[in-house]
Design an enzyme around this catalytic site. Structure first.
Site, short mmCIF file in Angstrom:
data_model
loop_
_atom_site.label_atom_id
_atom_site.label_comp_id
_atom_site.label_asym_id
_atom_site.label_seq_id
_atom_site.Cartn_x
_atom_site.Cartn_y
_atom_site.Cartn_z
N GLU A 289 25.60 13.79 -16.06
CA GLU A 289 24.44 12.70 -16.21
C GLU A 289 23.06 13.68 -17.32
OE1 GLU A 289 22.75 10.22 -13.14
OE2 GLU A 289 24.85 9.62 -13.36
N GLU B 71 26.18 12.48 -6.64
CA GLU B 71 25.34 12.62 -6.10
C GLU B 71 24.93 12.59 -4.85
OE1 GLU B 71 22.11 11.60 -7.96
OE2 GLU B 71 22.53 12.85 -10.20
C1 GAL Z 1 20.84 9.41 -10.75
C2 GAL Z 1 21.83 8.67 -10.09
C3 GAL Z 1 22.67 7.10 -12.10
C4 GAL Z 1 21.32 6.78 -12.53
C5 GAL Z 1 20.04 7.56 -13.15
C6 GAL Z 1 18.52 7.90 -13.32
O1 GAL Z 1 20.36 10.07 -9.96
O2 GAL Z 1 23.70 8.86 -10.07
O3 GAL Z 1 22.44 6.36 -10.67
O4 GAL Z 1 20.10 6.18 -11.64
O5 GAL Z 1 19.50 8.85 -11.67
O6 GAL Z 1 17.82 7.35 -12.63
#
Ligand code: GAL
Length: 552
Positions: free
Chosen positions: A463, A272
């Protein structure tokens, strides 16, 4: 003459009323409140700020102590401006008294196809702990979390989930839930304590052990090279804003791919970039806590250069590699149909979804979406533009929620505000503990959005997840909301897939509750519950739901 007599009557009336109920203290309280809101990154709306300034000018500048009023006005304005981007990530949940209904879609894992990759994702700083053990150097997140006021709960990642010691049993949990992929990141400063030169053999060895354990348990290791924890020694020299990062990062990638490339075939260069670029260098909400448009542009260009070069280095060093990089994204809607909000949508969309993705696809920086981005070209040197492009094997899509944009001319730079869900009538059960709206269609829309790019062949959801307050009862965690979240989002992934989007995997965020950056440990995203006092783990109902889904 008449006017000045009138003013003097007003002035004396004001002075006498001030003695009884002085407006200045009220104004001071109001301004302090704004300053506090800004420092806590709580939404500060322009109309409130305007109200504050108007009140001061009309009540005080005309009637009484002008110097003081002017000082206070300046203070109020700077309080609002001191964190001009807080509105982009505003989260300030308030209760909303409405109910909501939704139906739960049904599907099986085989609907996604036999080759579909099911996995869990994590990041080094969020789980490992052992922050100063066995030769590890400090990272910017060690420094940031140890700085007072940076983490909402005042906590650090010093111990986190103690994955450094518990990796074998944690990988066993992944297996127990029937996942086949473990996505984790390498801590640069564990491998190279100062970010360049000297190697820390114990750090290198730790990741060998993690990789070997995955392989032994029949779990595919997927490595993210950079998930936000830059070595502090490099930050001391400017971090991502220093062009030397091109060499530092390349050396790091060279080393890691040579060290682990014979065992690991699946690589992601960055996690990200939009998050660590903008939150780290523009809003200052994340490490290294910088708020500078100039540094943001420099950092952004260097990040994009490293992203592509990192891909080339993996290609060179790892035979048969499957190479990607991961991008956060959110579907953006206007607050209503009025044409004025279109610009707000365009600005937010360019910042959240396009800025770091389009250069790698050979499309350059998205100045058409947000003219302000033209400033980045000050830092683009001859020959850079061709190097920004790299043909990734897959694009990692990371989605949590959507954004609703409202045009607000008074807000600096973006002139747009992301309206939080509680201000849009979204019922509380559809808002996560992060203050994010549950919006399952968003992942479908973003899969379609990414799929439209000619340069994107294959997508993996790297994710997706949610934080809700969990309760442990009789050794169980009945996290129904999280389970339903997964079910609803996955149905939308399936819908996109069935409509022809080449999505080949889904990695949930996250294996276990962990250090959620500036939020600390309070917001729990895991499918495994962690008791941070005892380090005891419990597979939550959502994890058991996956166990069943994937065990079919
Ligand atoms: C994403 C990040 C993760 C985690 C997730 C939840 O942006 O890559 O490390 O924190 O959000 O907030």
């Amino acid at each position: 003459m008449r006017g000045s007599a009138f003013a003097s009557v007003l002035r004396s009336t004001a002075h006498s009323s001030l003695r009884r109920s002085p407006p200045i203290p009220n104004a001071v309280v109001l301004i302090q409140w704004y300053a506090l809101c800004a420092s806590l990154n709580i939404e500060v709306s322009a109309s409130h700020a305007l109200h504050c300034i108007t009140m001061l000018t009309t009540t005080q500048i005309l009637l009484m102590n002008r110097r003081k009023a002017l000082q206070l006005t300046t203070l109020g304005t700077s309080a609002m401006l001191c964190n001009p981007f807080s509105f982009l990530w505003a989260s300030n949940p308030k209760p909303f008294p409405k109910g909501s209904t939704f139906s739960l879609p049904e599907f099986t894992s085989s609907d996604f196809g036999d080759d579909f990759k099911w996995g869990v994702a994590t990041a080094a700083y969020q789980i490992e702990g052992a922050w100063n053990v066995d030769g590890k150097g400090p990272s910017i997140w060690d420094t940031f979390s140890h700085t007072k006021g940076k983490i909402k709960t005042g906590e650090t990642g010093d111990t986190a989930c103690d994955f450094y010691n518990k990796y074998a049993s944690d990988i066993a949990l992944i297996k127990a839930m029937n996942f086949k992929v473990f996505r984790f990141s390498l801590s640069w400063s564990r491998i190279m304590p100062t970010g360049e030169g000297e190697i820390n053999p114990k750090g290198v060895d730790f990741y060998h052990k993690v990789i070997d354990e995955c392989i032994a348990q029949d779990i595919e290791p997927w490595i993210t090279l950079y998930h936000w924890d830059l070595p502090q020694a490099l930050q001391d020299q400017g971090g991502w804003a220093n062009r030397k990062i091109l060499d530092w990062f390349n050396n790091y990638v060279e080393f890691c791919t040579k060290a682990y490339g014979d065992k690991v075939k699946n690589w992601m260069v960055l996690n990200e970039p939009a998050a660590f670029g903008a939150l780290g260098y523009l809003s200052g909400m994340h490490a290294p806590g910088i708020r500078s448009p100039k540094k943001f542009f420099k950092a952004t260009h260097h990040i994009c250069m490293c992203q592509a070069e990192g891909g080339r280095i993996i290609r060179k060093n790892v035979p048969d590699a499957n190479i990607g990089s991961t991008f956060s994204c959110s579907h953006v809607d206007p607050i209503n149909d009025s044409p004025k909000h279109k610009k707000a949508v365009s600005h937010i969309d360019a910042l959240l979804n396009r800025l770091y993705l389009e250069p790698v696809l050979g499309l350059g920086y998205p100045v058409d979406g947000f003219k302000w981005f033209k400033n980045i070209y000050k830092y683009v040197q001859e020959g850079d533009e061709e190097k920004l492009q790299f043909d990734f094997d897959f694009i990692g899509l990371q989605n949590y929620s959507r954004s609703v944009a409202k045009r607000m001319r008074l807000l600096p730079i973006a002139q747009a505000w992301q309206v939080p869900p509680q201000k849009r009538g979204i019922p509380p059960e559809e808002i996560t503990a992060m203050g994010w709206e549950v919006y399952p269609e968003g992942i479908y829309k973003m899969l379609k959005y990414f799929d439209k790019y000619e340069g994107i062949d294959k997508i993996i959801v790297t994710e997706n997840g949610s934080a809700f307050p969990d309760v442990v009862k009789d050794g169980r965690v009945h996290d129904e909301k999280r389970q339903q979240f997964f079910q609803r989002y996955l149905a939308n992934v399936l819908k996109a897939k069935q409509e022809g989007v080449n999505v080949q995997g889904y990695f949930l965020w996250t294996l276990m509750d962990n250090f959620e950056w500036a939020e600390g440990y309070k917001t729990r995203f895991g499918v495994v519950h962690v008791d941070f006092e005892t380090q005891e783990r419990i597979i939550k109902d959502s994890g058991l739901w996956f166990q069943e889904l994937l065990g079919e």
